[in-house]
Scaffold this motif. Structure first.
Motif, PDB file in Angstrom:
ATOM      1  N   HIS A   3      35.814  42.921  38.891  1.00 13.94           N
ATOM      2  CA  HIS A   3      34.405  43.353  39.125  1.00 13.94           C
ATOM      3  C   HIS A   3      33.598  43.651  37.852  1.00 13.94           C
ATOM      4  N   THR A   4      32.726  42.752  37.707  1.00 10.44           N
ATOM      5  CA  THR A   4      31.823  42.975  36.539  1.00 10.44           C
ATOM      6  C   THR A   4      30.460  42.997  36.893  1.00 10.44           C
ATOM      7  N   SER A   5      29.643  43.228  35.940  1.00  9.61           N
ATOM      8  CA  SER A   5      28.018  43.181  36.296  1.00  9.61           C
ATOM      9  C   SER A   5      27.224  43.349  35.000  1.00  9.61           C
ATOM     10  N   ASP A   6      25.968  43.190  35.154  1.00  5.58           N
ATOM     11  CA  ASP A   6      25.064  43.471  33.928  1.00  5.58           C
ATOM     12  C   ASP A   6      25.578  42.817  32.666  1.00  5.58           C
ATOM     13  N   TRP A   7      25.722  41.421  32.725  1.00  5.58           N
ATOM     14  CA  TRP A   7      25.999  40.856  31.585  1.00  5.58           C
ATOM     15  C   TRP A   7      24.755  40.611  30.719  1.00  5.58           C
ATOM     16  N   THR A  10      35.995  46.642  32.353  1.00  2.49           N
ATOM     17  CA  THR A  10      35.695  45.742  33.478  1.00  2.49           C
ATOM     18  C   THR A  10      36.642  46.486  34.600  1.00  2.49           C
ATOM     19  N   VAL A  11      36.693  46.257  35.959  1.00  2.00           N
ATOM     20  CA  VAL A  11      37.168  46.796  36.750  1.00  2.00           C
ATOM     21  C   VAL A  11      38.200  45.677  37.731  1.00  2.00           C
ATOM     22  N   LEU A  12      39.519  46.211  37.199  1.00  2.00           N
ATOM     23  CA  LEU A  12      40.482  45.139  38.004  1.00  2.00           C
ATOM     24  C   LEU A  12      41.048  45.917  39.210  1.00  2.00           C
ATOM     25  N   LEU A  13      40.438  45.177  40.536  1.00  2.00           N
ATOM     26  CA  LEU A  13      40.579  45.896  41.795  1.00  2.00           C
ATOM     27  C   LEU A  13      41.726  45.057  42.372  1.00  2.00           C
ATOM     28  N   GLU A  14      42.693  45.719  43.312  1.00  2.00           N
ATOM     29  CA  GLU A  14      43.684  45.345  44.037  1.00  2.00           C
ATOM     30  C   GLU A  14      43.656  45.623  45.236  1.00  2.00           C
TER      31      GLU A  14
END
Length: 389
Positions: A5-9, A253-257
């Motif tokens: 999950h990323t955002s706002d590059w 960054t968010v690594l989601l599982e």
């Protein structure tokens, strides 16, 4: 299933005039390596991919390179934010390869991208930035009634559509990508205001009923509680600091599982930091002293507080700090007592000027300042006399 999950590059954004394309490319390299290392099934970009609606050519090339590299390894799912143009970002979405999905249509926001790795099935819904005035005409309910003209109204209507679709998918895990200012989030100086009619925020409760909400808009990574729900909602934050108000952010960054059941597991992965942001405040002697040696390679915002403007201040500071982004002189003055002095017609102009200096600096005008005031007054008097001849 692992999802990033990323955002706002904010591709194309500058930092006090400093071009950030090089550092944005480094972040893309970082994301590509994370996808390889963790066998990520999808990369989410929750809005504000670009910094402006009409990006520069070089900026478009950065995104083209990112999508080309990532789509060879995984699925990329993008939603537009308030900085993006949904129409321009979404152009050609139907023509792209299956591994690049741009969810820019308000009318289709209840149609998810379904990810299936053979063990877990995840429905990813993309809510583009929902401008209340324009999107409420699309988000009418079954009776034809439009939602309220607010962010809460339109996002609430969008989530009702999402939950209705999700109800027809038993056993499927769910993610909603949304770009909004959710109540409880901590803003910084570099996000654009979303106010419409004074209503800019959305209560987190509107997102209840899904497993994970991949939020974008706020640049600081943070969790937003969703009362009365098992929903996990969080902002990934921007990959880079875009103002000095973000200097204390821990970019990640968010690594989601997601497994077949149970709460989402979240791991924060540090993003590369091109250069620290530091604010230095004090008299010029302090700024130029060894006490600031640790910040010589930082991006710095410097405020010089000497009572009077130091000679060659800009040249001396820039000779020491190679990466000064903001330099100002804000003299520290004593506490003013009382209101500004009253000026009467009978007062001598030199006395008025001297009183003004004392009021501004909270200290009596010096002999040098009084001499300058007198010289200026004498020069004006002489010029007036010549003009009257």
């Amino acid at each position: 299933m692992k999802i990033l999950h990323t955002s706002d590059w904010h591709l194309g954004r500058t930092l006090h005039g400093t071009d950030m394309h090089e550092h944005q490319r480094a972040f893309v390299d970082h994301v590509v390596e994370l996808v390889r290392e963790h066998a990520v099934s999808a990369v989410l970009i929750s809005g504000d991919v670009y910094d402006r609606a009409i990006p520069a050519v070089e900026t478009v090339q950065v995104l083209e390179d990112a999508l080309g590299r990532l789509s060879e390894l995984t699925t990329v799912i993008i939603t537009p934010g308030n900085h993006d143009s949904a129409v321009r970002l979404g152009f050609g979405a139907g023509l792209m390869r299956d591994s690049v999905r741009i969810l820019a249509s308000v009318a289709d926001l209840h149609r998810p991208v379904v990810l299936d790795d053979g063990a877990v099935e995840v429905a990813v819904y993309g809510l583009p930035y929902l401008d209340p005035e324009t999107s409420r005409a699309v988000l009418v309910d079954e009776t034809g009634e439009r939602p309220a003209r607010s962010h809460e109204g339109v996002i609430g209507a969008a989530m009702r559509r999402v939950r209705d679709d999700l109800a027809s998918r038993p056993g499927v895990r769910s993610i909603v990508m949304a770009h909004a200012f959710v109540v409880g989030g901590e803003p910084s100086d570099s996000e654009r205001d979303l106010s419409v009619g004074g209503v800019q925020s959305v209560p987190s409760g509107v997102f209840g009923g899904v497993d994970y909400v991949a939020l974008g808009h706020l640049h600081g990574p943070q969790v937003v509680p969703v009362p009365g729900s098992a929903t996990v909602a969080r902002y990934s934050g921007s990959p880079l600091a875009y103002s000095f108000s973000e200097r204390s952010h821990h970019k990640s960054t968010v690594l989601l599982e997601l497994d077949v059941d149970g709460p989402p597991a979240v791991t924060l992965v540090d993003a590369p930091v091109p250069r620290r942001l530091t604010e230095i405040r004090g008299e010029l002697s302090h700024v130029l002293s060894g006490e600031t040696d640790a910040h010589l390679d930082d991006w710095v915002k410097i405020t010089v507080t000497d009572p009077t403007y130091p000679a060659d201040m800009h040249a001396r500071v820039r000779a020491r700090f190679a990466h000064v982004l903001h330099l100002t002189h804000e003299p520290v003055v004593g506490e003013r007592v009382g209101a500004a002095p009253v000026v009467t017609e009978a007062m001598q102009p030199t006395r008025v000027a001297a009183d003004f200096v004392e009021f501004v600096t909270a200290a009596p005008a010096s002999e040098v300042e009084l001499d300058v005031i007198q010289q200026a007054y004498d020069a004006v008097q002489a010029a007036t006399a010549r003009a009257d001849r």
